[in-house]
Write an enzyme that holds these catalytic residues in place. Structure first.
Site, PDB file in Angstrom:
ATOM      1  N   SER A   1       2.066  -7.644  -5.633  1.00  0.00           N
ATOM      2  CA  SER A   1       2.110  -7.901  -7.210  1.00  0.00           C
ATOM      3  C   SER A   1       2.039  -6.691  -8.077  1.00  0.00           C
ATOM      4  O   SER A   1       2.825  -6.417  -8.891  1.00  0.00           O
ATOM      5  CB  SER A   1       1.188  -8.692  -7.716  1.00  0.00           C
ATOM      6  OG  SER A   1      -0.173  -8.053  -7.568  1.00  0.00           O
ATOM      7  N   ASN A   2       1.381  -5.659  -7.334  1.00  0.00           N
ATOM      8  CA  ASN A   2       1.296  -4.345  -8.097  1.00  0.00           C
ATOM      9  C   ASN A   2       2.571  -3.689  -7.882  1.00  0.00           C
ATOM     10  O   ASN A   2       3.203  -2.938  -9.052  1.00  0.00           O
ATOM     11  CB  ASN A   2       0.017  -3.351  -7.731  1.00  0.00           C
ATOM     12  CG  ASN A   2      -1.067  -3.743  -8.199  1.00  0.00           C
ATOM     13  OD1 ASN A   2      -1.711  -3.425  -9.486  1.00  0.00           O
ATOM     14  ND2 ASN A   2      -1.952  -4.337  -7.642  1.00  0.00           N
TER      15      ASN A   2
ATOM     16  N   ASN B   1      -3.562   6.146  -5.562  1.00  0.00           N
ATOM     17  CA  ASN B   1      -3.792   4.886  -4.932  1.00  0.00           C
ATOM     18  C   ASN B   1      -4.578   4.132  -6.009  1.00  0.00           C
ATOM     19  O   ASN B   1      -5.272   4.681  -6.956  1.00  0.00           O
ATOM     20  CB  ASN B   1      -4.880   5.155  -3.887  1.00  0.00           C
ATOM     21  CG  ASN B   1      -5.385   3.712  -3.236  1.00  0.00           C
ATOM     22  OD1 ASN B   1      -4.511   2.897  -2.977  1.00  0.00           O
ATOM     23  ND2 ASN B   1      -6.752   3.626  -2.715  1.00  0.00           N
TER      24      ASN B   1
ATOM     25  N   HIS C   1      -7.849   1.306  -6.563  1.00  0.00           N
ATOM     26  CA  HIS C   1      -8.762   0.545  -5.706  1.00  0.00           C
ATOM     27  C   HIS C   1      -9.359  -0.434  -6.907  1.00  0.00           C
ATOM     28  O   HIS C   1      -9.565  -0.190  -7.904  1.00  0.00           O
ATOM     29  CB  HIS C   1      -9.985   1.506  -5.401  1.00  0.00           C
ATOM     30  CG  HIS C   1     -10.875   0.974  -4.528  1.00  0.00           C
ATOM     31  ND1 HIS C   1     -10.747   0.755  -3.162  1.00  0.00           N
ATOM     32  CD2 HIS C   1     -12.073   0.808  -4.723  1.00  0.00           C
ATOM     33  CE1 HIS C   1     -11.749   0.266  -2.780  1.00  0.00           C
ATOM     34  NE2 HIS C   1     -12.794   0.084  -3.661  1.00  0.00           N
TER      35      HIS C   1
HETATM   36  C1  GRF Z   1      -4.969  -4.487  -5.457  1.00  0.00           C
HETATM   37  O1  GRF Z   1      -6.237  -5.545  -5.709  1.00  0.00           O
HETATM   38  C2  GRF Z   1      -5.293  -3.272  -4.970  1.00  0.00           C
HETATM   39  O2  GRF Z   1      -6.228  -2.856  -6.098  1.00  0.00           O
HETATM   40  C3  GRF Z   1      -5.890  -3.011  -3.719  1.00  0.00           C
HETATM   41  O3  GRF Z   1      -5.149  -4.037  -3.002  1.00  0.00           O
HETATM   42  C4  GRF Z   1      -4.588  -5.045  -3.795  1.00  0.00           C
HETATM   43  C5  GRF Z   1      -3.095  -5.150  -3.694  1.00  0.00           C
HETATM   44  O4  GRF Z   1      -2.663  -6.349  -4.367  1.00  0.00           O
HETATM   45  N1  GRF Z   1      -5.663  -1.747  -3.048  1.00  0.00           N
HETATM   46  P1  GRF Z   1      -0.993  -6.834  -4.426  1.00  0.00           P
HETATM   47  O5  GRF Z   1      -0.503  -6.726  -2.893  1.00  0.00           O
HETATM   48  O6  GRF Z   1      -0.447  -5.451  -5.115  1.00  0.00           O
HETATM   49  O7  GRF Z   1      -1.116  -8.064  -5.148  1.00  0.00           O
END
Ligand code: GRF
Length: 187
Positions: free
Chosen positions: A13-14, A102, A104
């Site tokens: 999703s990110n 990154n 977190h």
């Molecule tokens: C996020 O909460 C990020 O902070 C962590 O892993 C998660 C990834 O979520 N490192 P997505 O795969 O981007 O939905």
């Protein structure tokens, strides 16, 4: 125009929020997405928006030369980790020093380090009785979750939160801020 490579292991999703942010940008674009998992949701998300995503093998990750060539062939300026669950190999850190970031899902240095990913982080935050949690965007060094902090934002932890409800609140923050922080770094 700067080129971004995203490394992701999960839902993506990110990665999608970042790719959408830079879709019509004149500053940067998401050139390629790399994953260690063939079944990661990120591949479907990238397919839907026409961004190439590839899966590398354990052997490729250990050796790294093919991955480094791919990054160099794509003129990558910034490596963005977005839910990427492998430890970054020293040769990648050496070649992209100060150019790997990154995100977190906690307020580092709290609830970070080896083994602290996904629901483990939110479970730890809730078990510790924290009243707030949040996100940390930081540079990547050889110390897991230990690089210089670039940005943090917080949100409340509610008394009835589960790891799932807290993760959802955190994701909202991530999708807003990660693309903007990346843009600021690349400017
Ligand atoms: C996020 O909460 C990020 O902070 C962590 O892993 C998660 C990834 O979520 N490192 P997505 O795969 O981007 O939905």
């Amino acid at each position: 125009m700067k080129n971004i490579a995203i490394f992701a292991s999960g839902d993506g999703s990110n990665a999608e929020a970042i790719a959408q942010h830079f879709k019509d940008s004149t500053i940067a674009c998401v050139k390629i997405v790399l994953s260690n998992r063939q079944k990661a949701g990120v591949h479907e998300r990238m397919k839907a928006i026409d961004i190439p995503s590839i899966t590398f093998s354990k052997e490729d990750w250990k050796d790294c030369s093919a991955i480094l060539s791919l990054l160099q062939d794509n003129n990558i300026d910034l490596i963005v980790l977005a839910g990427f669950l492998c430890i970054i190999e020293p040769s990648i850190i050496k070649n992209y020093k100060g150019r790997i970031i990154n995100i977190h899902p906690s307020l580092l240095p709290k609830h970070g380090g080896p083994g602290m990913w996904g629901h483990h982080v939110h479970d730890a935050v809730i078990s510790a009785g924290e009243k707030e949690s949040g996100i940390t965007i930081h540079y990547v060094t050889e110390e897991v979750d230990g690089g210089e902090i670039i940005f943090q934002d917080s949100c409340p932890v509610k008394p009835d939160d589960t790891a799932t409800t807290l993760a959802s609140r955190i994701h909202t923050l991530e999708h807003i801020h990660y693309p903007l922080v990346i843009e600021k770094i690349l400017k």
